[in-house]
Enzyme design. Structure first.
Site, mmCIF file in Angstrom:
data_model
loop_
_atom_site.group_PDB
_atom_site.id
_atom_site.type_symbol
_atom_site.label_atom_id
_atom_site.label_comp_id
_atom_site.label_asym_id
_atom_site.label_seq_id
_atom_site.Cartn_x
_atom_site.Cartn_y
_atom_site.Cartn_z
ATOM 1 N N LYS A 64 96.977 73.825 58.884
ATOM 2 C CA LYS A 64 96.143 73.139 57.895
ATOM 3 C C LYS A 64 95.228 72.151 58.617
ATOM 4 O O LYS A 64 95.663 71.476 59.558
ATOM 5 C CB LYS A 64 97.052 72.412 56.897
ATOM 6 C CG LYS A 64 96.348 71.763 55.726
ATOM 7 C CD LYS A 64 97.388 71.158 54.771
ATOM 8 C CE LYS A 64 96.755 70.465 53.584
ATOM 9 N NZ LYS A 64 97.785 69.931 52.660
ATOM 10 N N SER A 92 101.716 69.989 47.559
ATOM 11 C CA SER A 92 100.625 70.650 48.284
ATOM 12 C C SER A 92 101.035 71.902 49.023
ATOM 13 O O SER A 92 100.190 72.722 49.382
ATOM 14 C CB SER A 92 100.002 69.669 49.285
ATOM 15 O OG SER A 92 99.557 68.502 48.636
ATOM 16 N N SER A 99 97.087 71.395 48.028
ATOM 17 C CA SER A 99 95.925 71.347 48.890
ATOM 18 C C SER A 99 96.010 72.296 50.077
ATOM 19 O O SER A 99 95.014 72.514 50.779
ATOM 20 C CB SER A 99 95.739 69.909 49.395
ATOM 21 O OG SER A 99 96.837 69.473 50.163
#
Length: 725
Positions: free
Chosen positions: A340, A438, A414
């Protein structure tokens, strides 16, 4: 010999061998080999054992049988744990009695040297010295666990219990030296914690043969008061037919050699088997890159920074040089992974999905470096909701990643790109972060497993925070077993991480046999709380509850109030201001134009609340209260629960729905995940079935119960997969 009541005959993956006081039955998946203190100091001339007056003839006699046992257990991929007794160089972990008692005995003529004194192999029983290390023929492999202990027992002041629980170990086969001292102490400690132990006669020894015989008799005395004792041959007879074909000598694999057939499965077990059999990492990475290039035509928004193919191939070639012995590969050798883009990888841009604020770090985040050190192949940085703010996956200037099931539906956020990169089988796993769901939400919407470990057990150093006191470094993989293996590589105390947890959890015993071994208590939200889920999700959640009951789950009515109130604290309380506290003074005013409108709106709304220090302290006190109330829900006992089961998210929105109402939809998606970080719970999202898109169930539990949660999740996953075939 018939089995006693409560034990079953062999079932798939379960073995029974002749032992005292009755046959020892063990499930291979849940069994580990514990090799105690096979160190030069105890086994070689002029070492600590001989200086103490020990006769080396007896202890050296167990070296060959232990070597055979170790090879046998490795051949069936059994988890292996090695212990070493010894002390830190300043001896601050050595009790004075251990130093003085024997040397101070009246008329002592034997103990001229004590722990820490200089011997022929270095300072006696001191970590880092030659004598402290293992015999070369019993050297641990890279994938095996080494426990350095200061006491005779393997559990005293070590993390062995946590390591065993993390791997779902309930049974131990025990070998090593000395029988009457460290072996006996470790077996008794294991017995107190609920493990089933079986000592192997030929693979354990002491300095006085009569002591060995008496000690082993005491272990199985009174119908197995402390455990079992067996000989090596019954174990050989049981496991020999199941040995895997692993190379016995170092092999330097070239890219031109004849390669075994590999079907492209990126699961960690499939890759490990392929590599041990001669599969080249270059072949595997070329196939990975072919898949990535093809998928970019389907969804071009997965990657923010994808490494060029030639860089990845160079990394694969370097692995062969670093790790030439195919029989001793690190646990993540040749495993492709994504990261990420709020997590640093050295010399690769970190954007946090905000291009104008890009930085290029000189070093990798601690968690990434651990993966690289264990042979992982970094493929690239993946998309995310900007500044890790949101649950939709629709908040990035790099495009909107779509669910692997349908381009009309959101990927979730996210950690959007992370979930898609795993769900689309572009990589084996992804390193991510989770602040309020997330990892769990996007995993739920892409048919993969999202695991949020207990905060502070995986280092957060080198990661751009969203809400630093709540953030947890997390992982997404295709299966529970894969995510567990990655977590085991990455977890560990980091003194440079201000929120790292140094104190071990309160120990709960293991139920290794009998009806209790399969039973667990679970709680679910009240029916009116589940009304927020769409009708299909409600029905599938009921099915998930039935599956849990079928594998031993017992529903318990719980107090839902602390979870409900804690969830509202994340965005309705002052915690949202921590997203600003992680930024320099004046940052928002100077950089508002660089933010997406929805992100700027969230930050601005936090400022407009005019939250005071009093508000913050009230919320901190409320957080402490709800956490304590949640701890009561998870308390041991018939009215407490082992896990909390909730839908990972109430629905699967379309991209169109989210763009029409970005803030409301994000809040709804996090209904059952927001409280997880506020209450410092561990959580894992596990596939629970499909309809026209994917829906998952999420299980969570108290802080530091990660291994328990993962094992229940694995069992649940197994039923779901068998039903869906």
């Amino acid at each position: 010999m018939s089995l006693p009541k409560g034990l079953r005959p062999n079932t798939p993956g379960t073995f029974t061998i002749d032992a005292k006081p009755y046959p020892f039955t063990f499930p291979l998946r849940n069994t580990g080999l514990l090799v105690i203190d096979m160190q030069r100091d105890f086994l070689l001339p002029t070492g600590f054992g001989e200086i103490e007056g020990g006769d080396l003839t007896a202890v050296q006699g167990c070296i060959a049988p232990t070597t055979t046992l170790l090879k046998l257990c490795r051949g069936v991929d059994m988890h292996v744990f090695h212990t070493r007794e010894g002390h830190v160089p300043d001896l601050s972990d050595c009790p004075s009695s251990k130093l003085v008692r024997q040397a101070a005995a009246p008329g002592n003529t034997q103990h001229k040297l004590v722990i820490g004194d200089k011997g022929d192999m270095g300072r006696l029983l001191t970590r880092g010295e030659y004598g402290h290390d293992f015999l070369s023929e019993l050297k641990p492999l890279r994938r095996e666990v080494v426990i350095d202990k200061a006491g005779r027992g393997a559990f005293y002041n070590t993390d062995l219990l946590e390591k065993l629980k993390a791997r779902a170990i309930t049974h131990l086969i025990v070998a090593g030296v000395t029988t009457e001292c460290c072996v006996a102490s470790s077996i008794r400690e294991a017995n107190d914690r609920g493990f089933e132990c079986c000592a192997i006669v030929e693979a354990t020894a002491g300095y006085d043969p009569s002591f060995k015989e008496a000690t082993l008799d005491m272990i199985h005395w009174s119908q197995g008061l402390f455990g079992f004792v067996s000989h090596l041959q019954p174990l050989v007879d049981a496991l020999l037919p199941y040995q895997t074909n692993t190379p016995s000598v170092s092999e330097h694999a070239s890219t031109s050699q004849t390669l075994p057939v590999w079907d492209g499965d990126l699961g960690l077990c499939a890759l490990a088997t392929g590599y041990r059999s001669g599969l080249s990492p270059v072949t595997a990475m070329n196939r990975v890159y072919d898949t990535i290039e093809a998928y970019q035509k389907v969804d071009p928004a997965v990657w923010i920074h994808l490494l060029p193919r030639e860089i990845i191939i160079e990394a694969a070639e370097a692995l062969v040089t670093r790790f030439p012995d195919r029989a001793d590969l690190p646990p993540l050798f040749g495993v492709p992974f994504s990261v990420k883009d709020n997590i640093d990888v050295a010399e690769i841009p970190t954007t946090v999905a905000c291009p104008s604020l890009t930085s290029i770090p000189a070093v990798s985040a601690v968690v990434c470096q651990k993966v690289l050190d264990q042979g992982g192949v970094f493929i690239g940085k993946v998309n995310m909701d900007q500044r890790a703010t949101g649950a939709t996956g629709c908040r990035s200037p790099y495009g909107i990643p779509r669910s692997v099931f349908s381009s009309d539906f959101i990927s979730g956020g996210s950690s959007s790109g992370s979930a898609v990169s795993v769900g689309a089988k572009l990589v084996s796993f992804s390193i991510c972060t989770d602040t309020g769901g997330s990892v769990r939400i996007p995993a739920a919407l892409n048919g993969v497993v999202g695991f949020k470990p207990t905060r502070g057990t995986v280092s957060f150093q080198g990661i751009t925070p969203a809400c630093l006191s709540l953030d947890a470094c997390s992982f997404i993989a295709s299966t529970v077993e894969d995510v567990r293996k990655v977590w085991q590589v990455c977890e560990g105390y980091d003194p440079d991480d201000r929120y790292a947890k140094a104190t071990p959890p309160v120990a709960r015993h293991v139920n290794s046999i009998g009806p209790q071994a399969a039973l667990f208590n679970f709680g679910v939200p009240p029916p009116d709380e589940l009304a927020v889920c769409n009708p299909v999700y409600q029905e599938m959640f009921k099915d998930a509850v039935h599956i849990l009951q079928s594998i031993g789950g017992q529903p318990v009515e719980i107090n839902w109030e602390p979870f409900d109130k804690a969830g509202k604290l994340l965005y309705e309380g002052s915690f949202v201001c921590e997203r600003l506290a992680n930024l320099p003074d004046g940052w928002l005013d100077n950089n508002r134009e660089h933010l997406l409108p929805v992100i700027a709106e969230i930050f601005d709304s936090a400022v407009k609340r005019n939250i005071t220090a009093v508000d913050v302290y009230r919320d901190l006190q409320a957080q402490a209260l709800y956490t304590r109330q949640a701890e009561a829900v998870f308390a041991p006992g018939p009215k407490g629960i082992d896990i909390l089961v909730v839908p990972s998210t109430p629905t699967h929105c379309t991209v169109e729905e989210v763009l029409a109402s970005p803030i409301t939809t994000s809040w709804i998606l996090g209904t059952f995940s927001h409280f997880g970080n506020i209450l410092d719970l561990t959580g894992v999202a596990v596939p629970a079935g499909t309809y026209t898109a994917d829906q998952l169930g999420q299980v969570g539990s108290a802080s530091r119960t990660d291994g328990v949660v993962l094992e229940i999740a694995r069992r649940f996953e197994g039923v779901v997969r068998s039903v869906s075939r």
